[in-house]
Scaffold this motif. Structure first.
Motif, PDB file in Angstrom:
ATOM      1  N   ARG C   4       0.841  -1.183   0.000  1.00 22.88           N
ATOM      2  CA  ARG C   4       0.000   0.000   0.000  1.00 22.88           C
ATOM      3  C   ARG C   4       0.885   1.245   0.000  1.00 22.88           C
ATOM      4  NH1 ARG C   4      -4.964   1.394   0.193  1.00 22.88           N
ATOM      5  NH2 ARG C   4      -5.537   3.310   1.278  1.00 22.88           N
ATOM      6  N   ILE C   5       0.625   2.105  -0.958  1.00 24.20           N
ATOM      7  CA  ILE C   5       1.376   3.336  -1.142  1.00 24.20           C
ATOM      8  C   ILE C   5       0.447   4.514  -0.888  1.00 24.20           C
ATOM      9  CG2 ILE C   5       2.591   4.727  -2.865  1.00 24.20           C
ATOM     10  CD1 ILE C   5       3.304   2.111  -4.299  1.00 24.20           C
ATOM     11  N   LEU C   6       0.955   5.524  -0.189  1.00 24.37           N
ATOM     12  CA  LEU C   6       0.150   6.724   0.063  1.00 24.37           C
ATOM     13  C   LEU C   6       0.836   7.944  -0.550  1.00 24.37           C
ATOM     14  CD1 LEU C   6      -0.784   6.085   3.792  1.00 24.37           C
ATOM     15  CD2 LEU C   6      -2.226   5.763   1.762  1.00 24.37           C
ATOM     16  N   CYS C   7       0.029   8.816  -1.135  1.00 21.46           N
ATOM     17  CA  CYS C   7       0.531  10.070  -1.683  1.00 21.46           C
ATOM     18  C   CYS C   7      -0.221  11.202  -1.017  1.00 21.46           C
ATOM     19  CB  CYS C   7       0.329  10.123  -3.201  1.00 21.46           C
ATOM     20  SG  CYS C   7       1.195   8.801  -4.075  1.00 21.46           S
ATOM     21  N   PHE C   8       0.505  12.226  -0.607  1.00 25.85           N
ATOM     22  CA  PHE C   8      -0.127  13.361   0.056  1.00 25.85           C
ATOM     23  C   PHE C   8       0.138  14.615  -0.766  1.00 25.85           C
ATOM     24  CE2 PHE C   8       0.742  16.971   3.050  1.00 25.85           C
ATOM     25  CZ  PHE C   8      -0.588  17.321   3.231  1.00 25.85           C
ATOM     26  N   GLY C   9      -0.931  15.338  -1.119  1.00 28.33           N
ATOM     27  CA  GLY C   9      -0.748  16.571  -1.886  1.00 28.33           C
ATOM     28  C   GLY C   9      -2.077  17.115  -2.367  1.00 28.33           C
ATOM     29  N   GLU C  10      -1.970  18.168  -3.161  1.00 23.63           N
ATOM     30  CA  GLU C  10      -3.165  18.870  -3.618  1.00 23.63           C
ATOM     31  C   GLU C  10      -3.622  18.354  -4.969  1.00 23.63           C
ATOM     32  OE1 GLU C  10      -2.758  23.156  -3.904  1.00 23.63           O
ATOM     33  OE2 GLU C  10      -4.928  23.400  -3.871  1.00 23.63           O
ATOM     34  N   LEU C  11      -4.944  18.334  -5.137  1.00 26.66           N
ATOM     35  CA  LEU C  11      -5.538  18.062  -6.441  1.00 26.66           C
ATOM     36  C   LEU C  11      -5.872  19.392  -7.099  1.00 26.66           C
ATOM     37  CD1 LEU C  11      -7.880  15.199  -5.314  1.00 26.66           C
ATOM     38  CD2 LEU C  11      -6.164  15.003  -7.100  1.00 26.66           C
ATOM     39  N   LEU C  12      -5.535  19.515  -8.359  1.00 23.58           N
ATOM     40  CA  LEU C  12      -5.762  20.771  -9.080  1.00 23.58           C
ATOM     41  C   LEU C  12      -6.597  20.506 -10.332  1.00 23.58           C
ATOM     42  CD1 LEU C  12      -2.110  22.158  -9.088  1.00 23.58           C
ATOM     43  CD2 LEU C  12      -4.017  23.081  -7.770  1.00 23.58           C
ATOM     44  N   LEU C  13      -7.335  21.528 -10.742  1.00 22.06           N
ATOM     45  CA  LEU C  13      -7.972  21.484 -12.058  1.00 22.06           C
ATOM     46  C   LEU C  13      -7.100  22.243 -13.037  1.00 22.06           C
ATOM     47  CD1 LEU C  13     -11.771  22.222 -11.591  1.00 22.06           C
ATOM     48  CD2 LEU C  13     -10.511  20.112 -11.223  1.00 22.06           C
ATOM     49  N   ARG C  14      -6.773  21.607 -14.136  1.00 24.33           N
ATOM     50  CA  ARG C  14      -6.090  22.300 -15.218  1.00 24.33           C
ATOM     51  C   ARG C  14      -7.148  22.774 -16.215  1.00 24.33           C
ATOM     52  NH1 ARG C  14      -2.691  19.640 -20.235  1.00 24.33           N
ATOM     53  NH2 ARG C  14      -1.718  18.366 -18.624  1.00 24.33           N
ATOM     54  N   LEU C  15      -7.134  24.041 -16.530  1.00 28.20           N
ATOM     55  CA  LEU C  15      -8.040  24.605 -17.526  1.00 28.20           C
ATOM     56  C   LEU C  15      -7.166  25.090 -18.686  1.00 28.20           C
ATOM     57  CD1 LEU C  15     -10.336  26.691 -15.115  1.00 28.20           C
ATOM     58  CD2 LEU C  15     -10.555  24.317 -15.785  1.00 28.20           C
ATOM     59  N   LEU C  62     -16.719  20.976  -8.131  1.00 31.60           N
ATOM     60  CA  LEU C  62     -15.378  20.845  -8.680  1.00 31.60           C
ATOM     61  C   LEU C  62     -14.521  19.923  -7.819  1.00 31.60           C
ATOM     62  CD1 LEU C  62     -14.740  24.605  -9.530  1.00 31.60           C
ATOM     63  CD2 LEU C  62     -15.780  22.850 -10.973  1.00 31.60           C
ATOM     64  N   GLY C  63     -14.592  20.112  -6.525  1.00 29.81           N
ATOM     65  CA  GLY C  63     -13.832  19.256  -5.627  1.00 29.81           C
ATOM     66  C   GLY C  63     -14.282  17.809  -5.729  1.00 29.81           C
ATOM     67  N   ARG C  64     -15.597  17.640  -5.771  1.00 30.37           N
ATOM     68  CA  ARG C  64     -16.091  16.268  -5.866  1.00 30.37           C
ATOM     69  C   ARG C  64     -15.699  15.629  -7.209  1.00 30.37           C
ATOM     70  NH1 ARG C  64     -19.842  18.266  -2.109  1.00 30.37           N
ATOM     71  NH2 ARG C  64     -20.928  19.417  -3.742  1.00 30.37           N
ATOM     72  N   ALA C  65     -15.630  16.439  -8.242  1.00 32.55           N
ATOM     73  CA  ALA C  65     -15.182  15.891  -9.527  1.00 32.55           C
ATOM     74  C   ALA C  65     -13.723  15.452  -9.464  1.00 32.55           C
ATOM     75  CB  ALA C  65     -15.360  16.924 -10.637  1.00 32.55           C
ATOM     76  N   ALA C  66     -12.917  16.172  -8.711  1.00 31.86           N
ATOM     77  CA  ALA C  66     -11.512  15.783  -8.574  1.00 31.86           C
ATOM     78  C   ALA C  66     -11.394  14.449  -7.846  1.00 31.86           C
ATOM     79  CB  ALA C  66     -10.734  16.872  -7.846  1.00 31.86           C
ATOM     80  N   ILE C  67     -12.147  14.307  -6.785  1.00 36.04           N
ATOM     81  CA  ILE C  67     -12.150  13.025  -6.071  1.00 36.04           C
ATOM     82  C   ILE C  67     -12.647  11.907  -6.982  1.00 36.04           C
ATOM     83  CG2 ILE C  67     -13.355  11.754  -4.254  1.00 36.04           C
ATOM     84  CD1 ILE C  67     -13.178  14.222  -2.507  1.00 36.04           C
ATOM     85  N   ALA C  68     -13.714  12.188  -7.714  1.00 31.64           N
ATOM     86  CA  ALA C  68     -14.277  11.169  -8.597  1.00 31.64           C
ATOM     87  C   ALA C  68     -13.252  10.738  -9.642  1.00 31.64           C
ATOM     88  CB  ALA C  68     -15.547  11.694  -9.272  1.00 31.64           C
ATOM     89  N   GLU C  69     -12.465  11.693 -10.131  1.00 32.06           N
ATOM     90  CA  GLU C  69     -11.448  11.335 -11.134  1.00 32.06           C
ATOM     91  C   GLU C  69     -10.393  10.423 -10.516  1.00 32.06           C
ATOM     92  OE1 GLU C  69     -11.513  11.811 -14.248  1.00 32.06           O
ATOM     93  OE2 GLU C  69      -9.490  11.241 -14.854  1.00 32.06           O
ATOM     94  N   LEU C  70      -9.988  10.709  -9.284  1.00 32.05           N
ATOM     95  CA  LEU C  70      -9.058   9.800  -8.596  1.00 32.05           C
ATOM     96  C   LEU C  70      -9.622   8.388  -8.564  1.00 32.05           C
ATOM     97  CD1 LEU C  70      -7.555  11.449  -5.391  1.00 32.05           C
ATOM     98  CD2 LEU C  70      -6.409  10.934  -7.552  1.00 32.05           C
ATOM     99  N   ARG C  71     -10.902   8.312  -8.168  1.00 35.23           N
ATOM    100  CA  ARG C  71     -11.527   6.981  -8.112  1.00 35.23           C
ATOM    101  C   ARG C  71     -11.526   6.336  -9.487  1.00 35.23           C
ATOM    102  NH1 ARG C  71     -16.061   9.123  -4.721  1.00 35.23           N
ATOM    103  NH2 ARG C  71     -17.137   9.193  -6.713  1.00 35.23           N
ATOM    104  N   ARG C  72     -11.903   7.105 -10.483  1.00 34.18           N
ATOM    105  CA  ARG C  72     -11.927   6.552 -11.843  1.00 34.18           C
ATOM    106  C   ARG C  72     -10.580   5.963 -12.213  1.00 34.18           C
ATOM    107  NH1 ARG C  72     -12.955   8.491 -17.952  1.00 34.18           N
ATOM    108  NH2 ARG C  72     -11.906  10.440 -17.519  1.00 34.18           N
ATOM    109  N   GLN C  73      -9.500   6.617 -11.796  1.00 34.69           N
ATOM    110  CA  GLN C  73      -8.161   6.160 -12.150  1.00 34.69           C
ATOM    111  C   GLN C  73      -7.674   5.062 -11.212  1.00 34.69           C
ATOM    112  OE1 GLN C  73      -6.969   7.018 -14.942  1.00 34.69           O
ATOM    113  NE2 GLN C  73      -8.419   8.666 -15.381  1.00 34.69           N
ATOM    114  N   GLY C  74      -8.518   4.631 -10.282  1.00 36.74           N
ATOM    115  CA  GLY C  74      -8.159   3.483  -9.471  1.00 36.74           C
ATOM    116  C   GLY C  74      -7.445   3.805  -8.173  1.00 36.74           C
TER     117      GLY C  74
END
Ligand SMILES: [Ca+2]
Ligand SMILES: [Ca+2]
Ligand SMILES: [Ca+2]
Ligand SMILES: [Ca+2]
Ligand SMILES: [Ca+2]
Ligand SMILES: [Ca+2]
Ligand SMILES: [Ca+2]
Ligand SMILES: [Ca+2]
Ligand SMILES: [Ca+2]
Ligand SMILES: [Ca+2]
Ligand SMILES: [Ca+2]
Ligand SMILES: [Ca+2]
Ligand code: NI
Ligand code: NI
Ligand code: NI
Ligand code: NI
Ligand code: NI
Ligand code: NI
Ligand code: NI
Ligand code: NI
Ligand code: NI
Ligand code: NI
Ligand code: NI
Ligand code: NI
Ligand code: NI
Ligand code: NI
Ligand code: NI
Ligand code: NI
Ligand code: NI
Ligand code: NI
Lengths: 335, 335, 335, 335, 335, 335
Positions: C4-15, C62-74
């Motif tokens: 199990r690997i953990l990453c700590f940091g910010e999620l950003l939206l690129r526009l 927007l925040g929830r979309a960022a979380i959802a994208e993480l989930r989508r990517q596994g």
């Protein structure tokens, strides 16, 4: 411009991710219509020939769209029938740099693949034509298609048409059923006058390996020995520095000798699919017009290069635009 | 930043197929607004100059959109009038690899082309300005435009403005009417201080050929002999390896000497249209600021290179972004 | 695949502006979700690892979309909380030729940046994990983030996790507040086992310059001297011929020696953002599997190269597709 | 067409999901530029007035794009300054049927919101103008903006300009800081000649409720009692059957009487944002031309209706297209 | 929010022509991921429930994208396996006015349809769950799927889970094989507690017609007689004025009585697909929370209405947004 | 399905702003190919008829694309010649609510408009055909086109073809030259069997007004009196509540009586262009099959309604899809 050319094969829908995205990275697919033999038909129609396509598509709006696209590109599609079943699809993820493009075939059990050999009445279909073009994709689709392809090639030979065969060996398709590729392909090559094939294609048919710098020459010689009707063995040679930078050369073997053209540099490829089909169409254009072999080969190589600059499966440029690349190398905006 | 520059010419709508597609391959056109002289005006406005455009457009929503785009880009468009008639269009099919881009002009009988010379009151239009920019596209559009261009150049010369002329020879436009290009262009060059032209442009005007390695130098010398007001003859030199890989150099001839800049490599060109206009704007930017010729030429070449990285007809980057390319060559993401 | 690997940091939206357009040249922005540490997490998830992300996003769609994208990517996103505030954004204008890409950060005062250190319960968050990945972007966001990063690194070290730190020095972020980058980063490096850093990153931390051909080697040596836990110092070396043509090499320093890989040519880069993150993920994949360093480095460099072929901030390819680039260099369509 | 109108307020970027999608349902945002007062300015410019905008934007490419859009729409933007900081954004998710549109504001700490009152020199800014337009959005952004708005209104009143105030009450913005909306708005209304407000707006200012069928009439009477300069109180009345089917009526109260226009049916609304701003611009157009109140109100209501047919925040139609709706109701294709 | 719900069924890719175009009218398809049972799962996940999906997809990038979408929407997809074969597709041509939407199924022989019943270990899969949702689409796909559905329903019943069955009768699917729909569906209804079905669904199962105004009531009564476990029979009633204008009502029959909700008007439907699935999810949400039947039915109808406002197959709105429609009917922009 | 129908007229490119945007609001145009007579040809081809188009287009890629589109839609385009000149264009801004759509014609001096009457050899062109369709757009384009249309109609009449004429009166086109619309149209009507015209069309021809409820009936009577060959006078009646909500009825006058069909409600129109052409094609389809007048009229009205649901200028639906609207009114998804 007056001779009638026939191409027999499957029409496919290409569903591609936009730009250089992964498949379904964003929720959209770009659609192109293609198929190895249809690509040849369309390019020849743009070169000014009277070309007809023979085949079948699904009896739904996708199949009808494929026929309509053939018509739009100037191909006579009246011998493409609609039949119950599904349309053959392929999903394309276009690569870049060191990431190769990926094709995901979804063409099993298509209306075309399930069309029985008895559905085609070759003497009627070939009436009035001069040349029949086939490729190795079609017999790879299953026993019905293999039977049909052989029947077509034999009927064409019997009726005095030129028979052209493009190797287009697709291992995955042959492996999907209980197939004996070599023996089926041998039947087809036995009918062919002109062969688009390199040493890998010939190796499959003859069951022996050709390696080293002389591989293509040796394979051609072996093919001439085995298949007495074959007069021309033509192919491109492709050196790939990366997914979007290739060098593309071409060669033509006859029983009398060979022609080797130096490589053209393709740096910044737009769409590589269908490059071989454009090449074949270009060579056939020269043959049909009675150009000498080198002119024909140069036209074929120019056609192949230009295909790489165009999105989609086929080359939709007229003869003049291809010739202007052969005759001079002026790349500035035409205005 | 305080001098007033005027550009006279036609505004055009570019209707382009998306990506590298053929025209109408898919049912969409991307629209850009441009025109050789407007491109110069816009680039100079982005460099911080007070620039005005003179001309006319169709009295409809297309013409008004063209004016609005000028305003958006910071150009004073109050001297662009709306007149009955149609808008000049051009259709663009962007090339790739060995397939050149194709421009299909549909600009005949535009509102601009049909504007009579008498519609322009040059002493009023030129009031307070320091520099007038014209190009060879305008007189090529017909007798009215040729008359107008000559009237403009003469009035500018008489009023003490600098006159800048960009050759921009377009054979097709001149051939479309009973024109004597050489004599019309001679009238214009007779008024010019600065000329953007290479040996091909000068050859048209002087009616003699210049060939070989020295062609540009000899042509410049001949032009200096013929046109006593001309002080600067500036041009790019472009070597095209393929449609999207060029080497772009630049040169500047004066009566005292010349400057030659080595070529920049442009590998992966985004949009080549308007490269020459960005070059002219860059050179004029230096001239307006009193930079020495080499600095001005380097700024012009940097501007021209950067234009190739941008979709659309003009360069919309400020001076700092152009200078950063002159001063150092750092290509990583700026963040 | 089981660690199990953990990453700590910010999620950003690129526009991002589409294609190679300037920002708002046309009225559309393409959205991608990224962030240095999230990019590492996502790539590792695609390589088959069980990865969790720790952080916080805005409590809106927007925040929830960022979380959802993480989930989508596994990636397991259950430790990404939603908090009042705004989402961190960045606007991207993709360059070409000699025009560098421009990032316009709009991430100040984001929900993540304003999350107090006390909001994270590290012993709970790190439970069961083997490796914690952090990067230099996070402490640069303000005192709260710096405190949190140090707390995380110390807790991980104390609990026996491997600590991985990617330099990712961003001068602008550090300059936006009263920061002492060197002392904060020193605390973090004191906890690290593996460091993704070159001489510039190390120079910031140690407050001395390293120059010349030996700069990276000397900097690594100095870092090994200063930080006793550090075992690996790994980085890419990038030579940029233009915005879209780079050569990318890689190096790995240990206390025992070094590995240098020759450069891969990247000609026609699709998207350079996240290349370093893909590299780190590739190297960590090898480390996690116990591959030897050279294998790991080659996998990391292959991952980095492939990222440049993909739009978006992260590499979404499985191990097999990366390995196929390591093992052979076949660039033709896979079908 | 000759009077000079000034509008003071913030420019915002709207980032909207395409079509009727949820925010980030697909990875794309459509961008529009707007802002309540800018919308009024733009509509009046399209009606033929000389209009200037006063305000500030971020000193980056987003801010400059907002200024450029104002220019494109024909508004004089020279009094919009660029200042350090970020651009105000809002994300829009367009609703349908019974799903309301959602606006997600991300405008806190914008360059505009942080501009101190002292940054505006009102006597200079207002010189030569006849009318100043303000709205209730601006003072809601924080103390600096409230101070600025009051200073602007007082200076305008002192210099003899007409002062127009549009209520535009946004509870969320007022709640985001320690604000006393009522007392600030009272200062503004004390300066106003024309008020765009209904009973809800007035209720906030006066601190009392107005209910029932007579609410708007009673509120207007109370406002006339409290604010001696106010001559016109104008508003739309909107009945919403669903998100995309509204009935839109309008009313005008003066100290002498009132005008009530029957509702127009809006069935199939394209974009409802900015409807009130188009209404205000339409009414002001009539007032500026000295039309009688009913004509002005009918023009305002027509403008408001037409705004609902257009994507984006503002009405970009000239007077003739609005009048043609007032004068007749012909809906067929104009050709 | 704590109960675990399981949905069993196929994931499909929807490939739709953009806007209201015919299929392949322009060369693009928009992709959505759906499937009757997955749509229920996703809506319930957005309502806050812990939901798991059971099924299988093709072992390729399309199948993995479908799983990834489930994860993005918050559904636990660990029990969706990847298997050799193809992905089920459907092509959608969205109608308008009097032109009905057309679905072209291309789902035969999908990986899901070919998964044998033995591939599912129901006691393991159902462990810890409270509710299993199935629909009539699944058994219609062939004998393997029918066997699996029956096994699942029986195992669920045996383990004490609630069993929910949505009729979703698709005649074309049943006709594609040697099926006895009635007897298979009878097995499933024999296990069900809650039934989403109207008189047409029940008529198929019971082999008798129900007609006239009382049809649904009579059919429910007959179903209660035949299937002793069934407690709830719930359905929408849809009156279609045109393709994009419907009235949608809802009804709930129990053994004790019935609830009838008046119709909601849907005028300007965005996407009708999945309306019934959103309804089922809404009703189940109420049931899971122990709301009374009328509240649950009103929530279900609101969910169904809102689905019609959203592109795509499922409802991705949280409980609060659905409740706000139940509680009040305010349609203006939320800001 | 066996009779041969010919349509004579111009092919146009429609360049439309996307969605409901103003022209050039965003920098993109959507392209459709149409033209009143081509629209009829295409619809009839989709209904199964052998249809040929006669005309000319520009000898460039736009003209060839127009021909290719005809072929795609199943029309025989061999009698459409390519000629020097430009392609006729029209720009379309699609309206909504109370904002009418605007067509901006840019078709003057097109290759078609400049084709001399002598370029058409009518006896050859009409050989083997049964019906010739013309419309009032063609003679409005100038004297050459008027001459050609009359020559065509007379030749058709002489050769025993049915002659069908659709009024399509376009005042702006007639006013653009020294035309006598009435006398030209009288020549055409003198040859016609079937007339698509209402009282406004007939009024232009006969030079007298028809008003009130009986206007169409009276005008038809007058036309029957004047033109002895006319047997059918058919038209739609359109009541427009707004730009996107119409009621569409239809009527058919013969010398023996009349048929009036009640109005269909069109609420949420997608694209109104070409509605009349689809109506004409529908009526002609019935006539060709010998259906009774009411059946034919009902089919025509259904075709017209369906056209409003489709983007683009023509109806591309087969007979079955039109009949299904005549026979029943089921609007749910077909699957
Ligand atoms: Ca091939
Ligand atoms: Ca130009
Ligand atoms: Ca390159
Ligand atoms: Ca030039
Ligand atoms: Ca990054
Ligand atoms: Ca990095
Ligand atoms: Ca408002
Ligand atoms: Ca469904
Ligand atoms: Ca409606
Ligand atoms: Ca259902
Ligand atoms: Ca038409
Ligand atoms: Ca008509
Ligand atoms: Ni030929
Ligand atoms: Ni090479
Ligand atoms: Ni394409
Ligand atoms: Ni300057
Ligand atoms: Ni070079
Ligand atoms: Ni563009
Ligand atoms: Ni692994
Ligand atoms: Ni290199
Ligand atoms: Ni993207
Ligand atoms: Ni006015
Ligand atoms: Ni109403
Ligand atoms: Ni927009
Ligand atoms: Ni719940
Ligand atoms: Ni109703
Ligand atoms: Ni979608
Ligand atoms: Ni028929
Ligand atoms: Ni009506
Ligand atoms: Ni379209």
């Amino acid at each position: 411009m007056s001779n009638r050319i026939l191409c027999f094969g499957e029409l496919l829908l290409r569903l591609a991710s936009p730009g250089r995205e992964l498949l379904l990275q964003s929720p959209r697919l770009d659609v192109h219509i293609g198929g190895a033999e249809a690509n040849v038909a369309i390019a020849l129609a743009h070169f000014g020939h009277a070309v007809g396509m023979i085949g079948s598509v699904a009896d739904n709006s996708l199949g009808r769209a494929a026929i309509a696209e053939l018509r739009r590109q100037g191909v006579d599609a009246r011998a493409v029938t609609v039949r119950p079943g599904r349309m053959g699809l392929y999903f394309l993820e276009t690569g870049a740099l060191q990431r190769p493009s990926e094709v995901l075939y979804d063409r099993a059990d298509s209306a075309f693949a399930r069309t029985p050999a008895a559905a085609y009445d070759w003497p009627v279909l070939l009436r009035g034509a001069q040349l029949l073009h086939l490729s190795g994709v079609t017999p790879a689709l299953g026993q019905a298609c293999a039977d049909t392809a052989i029947a077509a090639a034999r009927a064409a030979r019997a009726l005095g048409l030129q028979v052209v065969f493009d190797g287009n060996f697709r291992a995955k398709l042959w492996q999907a059923w209980q197939s004996d590729a070599a023996s089926i392909l041998r039947e087809l090559l036995a009918c062919a006058d002109t062969l688009f094939a390199d040493h890998r294609d010939i190796s499959v048919v003859l069951g022996r390996e050709f390696a080293g710098a002389e591989a293509d020459r040796a394979a051609a010689a072996a093919a001439f020995d085995t298949f007495p009707h074959v007069r021309n063995i033509v192919s491109t040679r492709r050196l790939q520095h990366s997914v979007d930078r290739h060098d593309l050369a071409a060669q033509w073997f006859t029983r009398r000798g060979e022609i080797q053209l130096p490589a053209q540099r393709l740096d910044g490829i737009v769409d590589r699919i269908g490059g071989g089909d454009a090449f074949a169409a270009g060579v056939l254009h020269g043959l049909q017009h009675g150009w000498d072999d080198e002119q024909s080969l140069r036209f074929g190589l120019a056609a192949a290069c230009l295909k790489h600059s165009l999105p989609g499966d086929f080359l939709a440029l007229d003869e003049a635009r291809v010739r202007s690349l052969m005759d001079e190398a002026r790349f500035d905006v035409r205005r």
